[in-house]
Design a protein around this motif. Structure first.
Motif, PDB file in Angstrom:
ATOM      1  N   ILE A 140       5.738  13.421   1.098  1.00  0.00           N
ATOM      2  CA  ILE A 140       5.927  11.965   1.131  1.00  0.00           C
ATOM      3  C   ILE A 140       7.404  11.602   1.270  1.00  0.00           C
ATOM      4  O   ILE A 140       7.749  10.687   2.024  1.00  0.00           O
ATOM      5  CB  ILE A 140       5.283  11.324  -0.108  1.00  0.00           C
ATOM      6  CG1 ILE A 140       3.763  11.421   0.045  1.00  0.00           C
ATOM      7  CG2 ILE A 140       5.705   9.875  -0.272  1.00  0.00           C
ATOM      8  CD1 ILE A 140       2.976  10.988  -1.137  1.00  0.00           C
ATOM      9  N   ASP A 145       8.417   9.410   4.532  1.00  0.00           N
ATOM     10  CA  ASP A 145       8.936   8.048   4.373  1.00  0.00           C
ATOM     11  C   ASP A 145      10.434   7.933   4.634  1.00  0.00           C
ATOM     12  O   ASP A 145      10.967   6.837   4.678  1.00  0.00           O
ATOM     13  CB  ASP A 145       8.680   7.542   2.940  1.00  0.00           C
ATOM     14  CG  ASP A 145       7.215   7.258   2.698  1.00  0.00           C
ATOM     15  OD1 ASP A 145       6.468   7.190   3.684  1.00  0.00           O
ATOM     16  OD2 ASP A 145       6.820   7.096   1.524  1.00  0.00           O
ATOM     17  N   LEU A 177      -1.550   3.001   6.818  1.00  0.00           N
ATOM     18  CA  LEU A 177      -0.928   3.734   5.718  1.00  0.00           C
ATOM     19  C   LEU A 177      -1.335   3.149   4.361  1.00  0.00           C
ATOM     20  O   LEU A 177      -1.603   3.892   3.407  1.00  0.00           O
ATOM     21  CB  LEU A 177       0.600   3.727   5.866  1.00  0.00           C
ATOM     22  CG  LEU A 177       1.128   4.483   7.082  1.00  0.00           C
ATOM     23  CD1 LEU A 177       2.625   4.311   7.221  1.00  0.00           C
ATOM     24  CD2 LEU A 177       0.787   5.967   6.973  1.00  0.00           C
ATOM     25  N   VAL A 178      -1.386   1.812   4.275  1.00  0.00           N
ATOM     26  CA  VAL A 178      -1.750   1.187   2.996  1.00  0.00           C
ATOM     27  C   VAL A 178      -3.190   1.529   2.632  1.00  0.00           C
ATOM     28  O   VAL A 178      -3.491   1.854   1.476  1.00  0.00           O
ATOM     29  CB  VAL A 178      -1.538  -0.347   3.063  1.00  0.00           C
ATOM     30  CG1 VAL A 178      -2.205  -1.042   1.890  1.00  0.00           C
ATOM     31  CG2 VAL A 178      -0.048  -0.670   3.091  1.00  0.00           C
ATOM     32  N   THR A 202      -3.398   4.994   1.312  1.00  0.00           N
ATOM     33  CA  THR A 202      -2.905   5.040  -0.064  1.00  0.00           C
ATOM     34  C   THR A 202      -3.932   4.447  -1.024  1.00  0.00           C
ATOM     35  O   THR A 202      -4.173   4.993  -2.114  1.00  0.00           O
ATOM     36  CB  THR A 202      -1.584   4.251  -0.184  1.00  0.00           C
ATOM     37  OG1 THR A 202      -0.779   4.546   0.937  1.00  0.00           O
ATOM     38  CG2 THR A 202      -0.851   4.606  -1.453  1.00  0.00           C
ATOM     39  N   THR A 214      -5.600   6.354  -4.146  1.00  0.00           N
ATOM     40  CA  THR A 214      -5.446   5.817  -5.495  1.00  0.00           C
ATOM     41  C   THR A 214      -6.808   5.519  -6.120  1.00  0.00           C
ATOM     42  O   THR A 214      -7.053   5.842  -7.292  1.00  0.00           O
ATOM     43  CB  THR A 214      -4.596   4.529  -5.473  1.00  0.00           C
ATOM     44  OG1 THR A 214      -3.419   4.775  -4.715  1.00  0.00           O
ATOM     45  CG2 THR A 214      -4.215   4.100  -6.876  1.00  0.00           C
ATOM     46  N   LEU A 243       0.178   2.602  -7.206  1.00  0.00           N
ATOM     47  CA  LEU A 243      -0.145   2.335  -5.798  1.00  0.00           C
ATOM     48  C   LEU A 243       1.088   1.956  -4.966  1.00  0.00           C
ATOM     49  O   LEU A 243       1.364   2.588  -3.955  1.00  0.00           O
ATOM     50  CB  LEU A 243      -1.235   1.257  -5.708  1.00  0.00           C
ATOM     51  CG  LEU A 243      -1.583   0.779  -4.307  1.00  0.00           C
ATOM     52  CD1 LEU A 243      -2.379   1.833  -3.565  1.00  0.00           C
ATOM     53  CD2 LEU A 243      -2.369  -0.514  -4.349  1.00  0.00           C
ATOM     54  N   TRP A 259       3.521   4.720  -3.941  1.00  0.00           N
ATOM     55  CA  TRP A 259       3.197   5.650  -2.854  1.00  0.00           C
ATOM     56  C   TRP A 259       3.297   4.998  -1.480  1.00  0.00           C
ATOM     57  O   TRP A 259       3.184   5.673  -0.465  1.00  0.00           O
ATOM     58  CB  TRP A 259       1.786   6.220  -3.039  1.00  0.00           C
ATOM     59  CG  TRP A 259       1.655   7.043  -4.263  1.00  0.00           C
ATOM     60  CD1 TRP A 259       0.902   6.758  -5.365  1.00  0.00           C
ATOM     61  CD2 TRP A 259       2.268   8.310  -4.543  1.00  0.00           C
ATOM     62  NE1 TRP A 259       1.024   7.746  -6.297  1.00  0.00           N
ATOM     63  CE2 TRP A 259       1.857   8.715  -5.821  1.00  0.00           C
ATOM     64  CE3 TRP A 259       3.144   9.133  -3.826  1.00  0.00           C
ATOM     65  CZ2 TRP A 259       2.275   9.898  -6.412  1.00  0.00           C
ATOM     66  CZ3 TRP A 259       3.567  10.315  -4.413  1.00  0.00           C
ATOM     67  CH2 TRP A 259       3.133  10.683  -5.688  1.00  0.00           C
ATOM     68  N   VAL A 260       3.447   3.668  -1.446  1.00  0.00           N
ATOM     69  CA  VAL A 260       3.597   2.999  -0.154  1.00  0.00           C
ATOM     70  C   VAL A 260       5.087   2.964   0.159  1.00  0.00           C
ATOM     71  O   VAL A 260       5.892   2.611  -0.691  1.00  0.00           O
ATOM     72  CB  VAL A 260       3.026   1.566  -0.208  1.00  0.00           C
ATOM     73  CG1 VAL A 260       3.256   0.862   1.110  1.00  0.00           C
ATOM     74  CG2 VAL A 260       1.541   1.600  -0.546  1.00  0.00           C
ATOM     75  N   SER A 261       5.442   3.333   1.379  1.00  0.00           N
ATOM     76  CA  SER A 261       6.870   3.492   1.675  1.00  0.00           C
ATOM     77  C   SER A 261       7.632   2.169   1.506  1.00  0.00           C
ATOM     78  O   SER A 261       7.098   1.083   1.722  1.00  0.00           O
ATOM     79  CB  SER A 261       7.070   4.047   3.079  1.00  0.00           C
ATOM     80  OG  SER A 261       7.234   3.014   4.007  1.00  0.00           O
TER      81      SER A 261
END
Lengths: 265, 280
Positions: free
Chosen positions: A198, A202, A241-242, A245, A249, B102, B105-107
Motif C-alpha cells: 500500500i 499510494d 479503489l474506495v 477498500t 474493511t 477505512l 487505507w484510502v490513499s
C-alpha cells in the motif's frame, strides 16, 4: 448501564466524527456515475461512461498495472530484507540492535518532500531517474519501516526458548529460522507485506521527483489529472479503489463480529 | 560454537537491510546539507537568504500554525472516538474500529480529491447551498486555510485515534468504578481518575500528528491551490519554478532540524519508543 449525559455526549459525538471520516470519501461514488463531462452529480441519468473510459484507456490501464507490479516487487523485497533484519535484531537484543531499529524507521519521520529531494540528487548520480528500478528502490526504502515495525511486533510475542531448543537439538541457524521462527511470525510478515504494497501503491511525492515520462504510476496519473482538469475519470478510479477498500474493511469487521459471537453448541 | 561467530551471523541478517537504508536513504538525506552549502555557490548564502526572506518566515509560521491546529482538533475529536470505542461501544466496537481504519487505507490523494469535489467553487457543498437558495454566490471553502485544515484533520485523525486506543485498552475499568463507588460524580471520576491515565496516549498521538503535519505536502498543495503554501510546498515551488536547489535544500535542512528538535524535546514527555518503534 444507565445513559448518563457524558455517555450520550461521547456516543453521539463519535458517530458524528465517524460520519465526517467516512462520508466525504463516499462522495466519489455518485460523482463517478455522472452523465456529464465534468465533476458533479449525475444530471439526467446514471452513466458508466467514465468507467468505460478508464477501462479503454491504455494510459490509465498501463499506469494501474505499473503500480500493481511495482507494489508487489516492493512488498517482496522489503518483507525479505525487513524480516531478516528483525530476526537478527531479535537475536542480538542489544543496544546496537536497538539503534539499528531506530535507523530503519527514519523514513517515517523525514518529510516526504525532503527525502524525495535527497533521492533525486543521488538517483541522478546513479542514473536511476525515470527508471522503474529507481522507483522500486525508493519505495522499498519507504516501506521498510512499516515492515520492520510489524515483523518485530510479531517477534516480541515469540518465546526465545523455542528457537533456542531447536538450536540445542542441533538445527543450524538457517534451519531454525525457516522451520521455527518464520512460521510463527507469518502474520506479522503478511501485515508488513500488505503495508509495504500500500505504501508503494499510494506513494506520490517520490514518484513526482524521480520520474519524468517513462514511468507512469496510478497516483501520478491521478495527481496530474487533478492538477490539469479534474476529469470525472479520476472519480471512476477513486470509486474502484474506495469500493475495494470498503469490501476489505467490511470483511474484516464481519470477521471480528463472527469471532466475538459465542459458538452455537 | 564460539560466541563471537554467533553474533556475527546475526549481524549478517541485520546488515543487508541496514546497509541499503544507510547507503540509499540516510546518506542522500544527509547530503541535502551539502547541496545547501554548495549550490549555487559555496558558502552559507542560502541560509542568510532563508533567514532574511519574509516569504520563508510566513511559510514557516503558517506551517507551524496549521500543524498545531490540526493536532489540537485531531486530539479532541480522536479522544472522543477512542474513549467511546474503548468504554461505551461494546456491540458497535468492531464497526467503529472499521470506520476509523477505512479512511486510513484510502490513499491521501483520493481523500484530497474527494474534498476538492465537495469544497470546490462549483463543488457539491456550494451546489447544494445554491440550489436550496441559502446562498447566491459560491462560498470559498477551498484554496484557503479552512479547506486545508478540514482535509488535514480528516487525513490525520486516525493517527491520533490509534495510539490513544492502544493506551486506553491498557486502563482497567476498575479505577473508575472505585472512584464512582467512593462517591465521585461520573465527570469527576473521568477528570481526576481516568483522564490522567490517558495522557501518555494523548501525547503520543499528538506528537505523531504534529510531526506528520509539519512535513505534509499533498493535501495542502491540492486544497491550498498555491495560496496556502506550507513549507513542503514552498520547497518544491523553489525547485520547480526557479530551479533553486540550494534554497530548497536549506529549507529542507531547516525543516529536518525543526522536526529533530521537536522529537528531542517531546522525548522528555512522550515515550518515543512506544510512539514510533513499537506502534502497531
Amino acid at each position: 448501564m444507565p445513559r448518563s449525559p457524558l455517555r450520550i455526549f461521547f456516543a453521539t459525538g463519535s458517530w458524528a466524527i465517524l460520519a465526517f471520516l467516512v462520508l466525504p470519501i463516499l462522495v466519489v461514488i455518485p460523482v463517478s456515475l455522472t452523465d456529464t463531462a465534468f465533476i458533479g452529480l449525475p444530471k439526467e441519468h446514471l452513466s458508466l461512461q467514465h468507467f468505460d473510459t478508464f477501462l479503454h484507456s491504455p494510459e490509465w490501464l498501463q499506469a494501474t498495472w505499473t503500480s500493481i507490479w511495482i507494489g508487489i516487487i516492493v512488498a517482496a523485497a522489503s518483507t525479505a530484507l525487513g524480516t531478516a533484519f528483525c530476526i537478527g535484531c531479535w537475536f542480538l537484543s542489544d543496544r546496537a540492535a536497538t539503534i539499528a531499529r531506530w535507523v530503519m524507521i527514519v523514513p517515517i519521520l523525514v518529510p516526504p518532500v525532503v527525502q524525495s529531494l535527497g533521492f533525486y540528487k543521488f538517483w541522478v548520480t546513479l542514473g536511476l531517474i525515470d527508471t522503474h528500478f529507481g522507483v522500486i528502490l525508493a519505495h522499498t526504502l519507504l516501506a521498510l519501516p512499516y515492515v520492520t515495525i510489524s515483523v518485530f511486533a510479531a517477534l516480541t510475542n515469540l518465546d526465545r526458548r523455542i528457537p533456542q531448543a531447536a538450536r540445542n537439538l542441533g538445527a543450524p541457524l538457517i534451519l531454525a529460522i525457516r522451520t521455527v521462527i518464520l512460521p510463527s511470525i507469518r502474520p506479522g510478515m503478511i501485515t508488513g507485506a500488505i503495508f509495504a504494497f500500500i505504501v508503494s501503491f499510494d506513494e506520490i511525492v517520490g514518484v513526482l521527483f524521480l520520474t519524468v515520462r517513462r514511468v507512469e504510476t496510478l497516483p501520478k496519473m491521478i495527481w496530474e489529472g487533478i492538477q490539469e482538469s479534474v476529469d470525472p475519470v479520476i472519480a471512476a478510479v477513486a470509486t474502484i479503489l474506495v469500493i475495494l477498500t470498503l469490501l476489505v474493511t467490511a470483511a474484516a469487521v464481519a470477521r471480528s463480529y463472527a469471532a466475538t459471537k459465542p459458538h452455537p453448541s | 560454537m564460539p560466541r563471537m561467530n554467533e553474533k556475527l551471523r546475526y549481524w549478517m541478517l541485520v546488515l543487508p537491510a541496514l546497509a541499503v537504508m544507510i547507503f540509499f536513504y540516510i546518506w542522500p538525506v544527509l547530503n541535502i546539507w551539502g547541496i545547501s552549502v554548495t549550490e549555487p555557490a559555496t558558502g552559507l548564502g542560502n541560509y542568510t537568504k532563508m533567514f532574511d526572506s519574509n516569504a520563508v518566515r510566513v511559510s514557516f509560521m503558517l506551517t507551524f500554525r496549521i500543524a498545531a491546529i490540526t493536532t489540537v482538533v485531531c486530539l479532541l475529536l480522536g479522544y472522543i472516538l477512542a474513549y467511546t470505542i474503548s468504554n461505551f461501544a461494546t456491540k458497535a466496537r468492531p464497526l467503529m474500529l472499521g470506520l476509523v481504519l477505512l479512511p486510513f487505507w484510502v490513499s491521501v490523494l483520493i481523500r484530497s480529491f474527494a474534498w476538492i469535489v465537495l469544497l470546490g467553487r462549483s463543488g457539491l457543498v456550494n451546489d447544494a447551498l445554491m440550489d436550496t437558495g441559502l446562498i447566491a454566490t459560491p462560498i470559498r471553502f477551498m484554496h484557503n486555510e479552512t479547506g486545508v485544515l478540514i482535509a488535514m484533520v480528516h487525513v490525520m485523525l486516525p493517527f491520533a485515534v490509534l495510539p490513544m486506543l492502544t493506551n486506553m485498552r491498557g486502563i482497567p475499568g476498575s479505577y473508575m468504578k472505585a472512584a464512582r463507588g467512593l462517591g465521585a460524580s461520573e465527570w469527576r471520576a473521568f477528570r481526576d481518575v481516568y483522564f490522567p491515565q490517558t495522557l501518555p496516549g494523548v501525547f503520543s498521538g499528538g506528537l505523531l500528528v504534529f510531526v506528520l503535519s509539519l512535513g505534509f505536502y499533498i493535501t495542502p498543495a491540492l486544497l491550498g491551490g498555491g495560496r496556502v503554501m506550507m513549507i513542503s510546498e514552498y520547497i518544491t515551488y523553489q525547485i520547480q519554478e526557479f530551479l533553486n536547489w540550494g534554497l530548497g535544500a536549506a529549507l529542507s535542512v531547516a525543516l529536518l532540524v525543526a522536526t529533530a528538535i521537536i522529537l528531542f524535546v517531546a522525548g522528555r514527555f512522550v515515550n518515543l519508543r512506544k510512539t514510533f518503534l513499537e506502534r502497531n
